[in-house]
Design an enzyme around this catalytic site. Structure first.
Site, PDB file in Angstrom:
ATOM      1  N   TRP A  10      -4.976  -4.003 -10.954  1.00  0.00           N
ATOM      2  CA  TRP A  10      -5.006  -2.585 -11.341  1.00  0.00           C
ATOM      3  C   TRP A  10      -6.133  -1.831 -10.626  1.00  0.00           C
ATOM      4  O   TRP A  10      -6.237  -0.633 -10.742  1.00  0.00           O
ATOM      5  CB  TRP A  10      -5.183  -2.445 -12.852  1.00  0.00           C
ATOM      6  CG  TRP A  10      -3.993  -2.901 -13.658  1.00  0.00           C
ATOM      7  CD1 TRP A  10      -2.811  -3.419 -13.177  1.00  0.00           C
ATOM      8  CD2 TRP A  10      -3.865  -2.859 -15.082  1.00  0.00           C
ATOM      9  NE1 TRP A  10      -1.960  -3.702 -14.222  1.00  0.00           N
ATOM     10  CE2 TRP A  10      -2.572  -3.375 -15.402  1.00  0.00           C
ATOM     11  CE3 TRP A  10      -4.696  -2.448 -16.124  1.00  0.00           C
ATOM     12  CZ2 TRP A  10      -2.114  -3.484 -16.718  1.00  0.00           C
ATOM     13  CZ3 TRP A  10      -4.247  -2.562 -17.442  1.00  0.00           C
ATOM     14  CH2 TRP A  10      -2.964  -3.075 -17.720  1.00  0.00           C
ATOM     15  N   LYS A  11      -7.000  -2.549  -9.942  1.00  0.00           N
ATOM     16  CA  LYS A  11      -8.178  -1.944  -9.299  1.00  0.00           C
ATOM     17  C   LYS A  11      -8.918  -1.077 -10.336  1.00  0.00           C
ATOM     18  O   LYS A  11      -8.880  -1.389 -11.512  1.00  0.00           O
ATOM     19  CB  LYS A  11      -7.761  -1.127  -8.086  1.00  0.00           C
ATOM     20  CG  LYS A  11      -6.836  -1.888  -7.141  1.00  0.00           C
ATOM     21  CD  LYS A  11      -6.786  -1.259  -5.801  1.00  0.00           C
ATOM     22  CE  LYS A  11      -5.700  -1.915  -4.983  1.00  0.00           C
ATOM     23  NZ  LYS A  11      -5.901  -1.765  -3.573  1.00  0.00           N
ATOM     24  N   GLU A 167      -3.922 -11.283   2.189  1.00  0.00           N
ATOM     25  CA  GLU A 167      -3.849  -9.834   2.062  1.00  0.00           C
ATOM     26  C   GLU A 167      -4.401  -9.183   3.329  1.00  0.00           C
ATOM     27  O   GLU A 167      -5.621  -8.966   3.436  1.00  0.00           O
ATOM     28  CB  GLU A 167      -4.673  -9.367   0.857  1.00  0.00           C
ATOM     29  CG  GLU A 167      -4.172  -9.847  -0.479  1.00  0.00           C
ATOM     30  CD  GLU A 167      -4.461  -8.846  -1.579  1.00  0.00           C
ATOM     31  OE1 GLU A 167      -3.544  -8.471  -2.275  1.00  0.00           O
ATOM     32  OE2 GLU A 167      -5.626  -8.418  -1.708  1.00  0.00           O
ATOM     33  N   GLY A 173      -2.783  -0.875   0.278  1.00  0.00           N
ATOM     34  CA  GLY A 173      -2.808   0.532  -0.117  1.00  0.00           C
ATOM     35  C   GLY A 173      -2.397   1.495   0.981  1.00  0.00           C
ATOM     36  O   GLY A 173      -2.633   2.698   0.872  1.00  0.00           O
ATOM     37  N   SER A 212       0.838  -3.604   0.057  1.00  0.00           N
ATOM     38  CA  SER A 212       1.967  -2.659   0.016  1.00  0.00           C
ATOM     39  C   SER A 212       3.289  -3.311  -0.361  1.00  0.00           C
ATOM     40  O   SER A 212       4.343  -2.943   0.173  1.00  0.00           O
ATOM     41  CB  SER A 212       2.076  -1.906   1.355  1.00  0.00           C
ATOM     42  OG  SER A 212       0.928  -1.116   1.563  1.00  0.00           O
ATOM     43  N   GLY A 233      -1.038  -4.338  -5.865  1.00  0.00           N
ATOM     44  CA  GLY A 233      -1.972  -3.280  -6.258  1.00  0.00           C
ATOM     45  C   GLY A 233      -1.226  -2.099  -6.835  1.00  0.00           C
ATOM     46  O   GLY A 233      -0.795  -2.112  -7.986  1.00  0.00           O
TER      47      GLY A 233
HETATM   48  C1  PEP Z   1      -4.378  -5.176  -3.651  1.00  0.00           C
HETATM   49  O1  PEP Z   1      -5.122  -4.345  -4.128  1.00  0.00           O
HETATM   50  O2  PEP Z   1      -4.666  -6.377  -3.721  1.00  0.00           O
HETATM   51  C2  PEP Z   1      -3.149  -4.734  -3.007  1.00  0.00           C
HETATM   52  C3  PEP Z   1      -2.383  -5.628  -2.438  1.00  0.00           C
HETATM   53  O3  PEP Z   1      -2.881  -3.396  -3.043  1.00  0.00           O
HETATM   54  P1  PEP Z   1      -1.489  -2.663  -2.664  1.00  0.00           P
HETATM   55  O4  PEP Z   1      -0.376  -3.451  -3.274  1.00  0.00           O
HETATM   56  O5  PEP Z   1      -1.626  -1.294  -3.271  1.00  0.00           O
HETATM   57  O6  PEP Z   1      -1.398  -2.621  -1.177  1.00  0.00           O
END
Ligand code: PEP
Length: 259
Positions: A10-11, A167, A173, A212, A233
């Site tokens: 959730w950051k 990642e 993001g 993403s 995320g």
């Molecule tokens: C994350 O924050 O670990 C992430 C993968 O973000 P997002 O899915 O928004 O790219």
């Protein structure tokens, strides 16, 4: 067999009201029949309340960060033992935002990994390259360096009680996910690097892809043989999207590929 996993990061988002609504929706949508593990990682301050709401539920709860230190005079930090004390089971270590914005280097991440395991938590260790590093052909070198720091400190056996997440920084993001082929290539590289030290541990290790992931691209990413689910995320803040991502991980073709 590796059981797929979908974990929501959730950051620094949420509020008591928003979390409650999101979890209520998730609880009614996440199916007991799905052969996957599902987790959410809210900000520290909401952990207890989220765990209370999820008590007896299938959804596990993780933290987004942890101190490398044992409890003591470290103002503003949260010790792994404290997370374990409140019933938290997972913790993200080495997220690229921690590495990039808060200067966490490989050595510190490796120490956090140790602290988490010492307290009985399962670390979700994140590795990934920047766009510049990818363009310079350094992807494997970077993720190997990040992984090796943990292997050197903890040994390959320690990955038996951990989860790895690839990642790519450029995909987090940004709306630009790695292609399924790019993700598979790096996941396979990571698994074979661990396999060189311990084939059994490597074969059992879950390697999540993050960057993403959305409902629209989850199925093709998770269909890769070395992609065991996702660390999500932005899309984890939307119950419908998150549920559809979980459903993609639970699809028989994905779960079956790991048997
Ligand atoms: C994350 O924050 O670990 C992430 C993968 O973000 P997002 O899915 O928004 O790219």
């Amino acid at each position: 067999m590796r059981r797929p996993m979908v974990a929501g990061n959730w950051k620094m988002h949420g509020s008591r009201a928003v979390n409650q609504g999101l979890l209520e929706e998730l609880q009614s949508r996440v199916s007991e029949a799905w052969p996957i593990d599902v987790a959410v990682c809210p900000p520290f301050v909401y952990l207890t309340e989220v765990m209370r709401q999820l008590e007896g539920d299938l959804i596990a709860v993780g933290a987004q960060n942890v101190s490398a230190e044992a409890p003591g005079a470290f103002t503003g930090e949260v010790a792994a033992a404290m997370l374990a004390d409140i019933g938290c089971t997972l913790v993200i270590v080495g997220h690229s935002e921690r590495r990039r914005l808060y200067g966490e280097d490989d050595t510190l991440v490796a120490r956090k990994f140790v602290a988490a395991q010492t307290a009985g938590l399962t670390p979700i260790l994140c590795v990934g390259e920047t766009l510049e590093e990818r363009d310079a052909g350094q992807t494997e070198g970077v993720v190997a360096r990040q992984l090796d720091a943990v292997l050197r400190t903890s040994g390959a056996k320690a990955l038996g009680k951990a989860i790895l997440a690839y990642e790519p920084v450029w995909a987090i993001g940004t709306g630009r996910n790695a292609t399924p082929a790019q993700a598979q290539a790096v996941h396979q590289f990571l698994r074979s690097r661990i396999s060189a030290q311990d084939a059994k541990i490597a074969a059992q290790l879950r390697i999540l892809y993050g960057g993403s992931v959305k409902a629209a691209n989850a199925a093709e990413l998770f269909a890769n043989p070395d992609v065991d689910g996702g660390l999500i995320g932005g899309a984890s803040l939307n119950a419908d999207e998150f549920q559809r991502i979980c459903a993609a991980a639970a699809a028989p073709a994905v779960a079956g590929a790991r048997r």
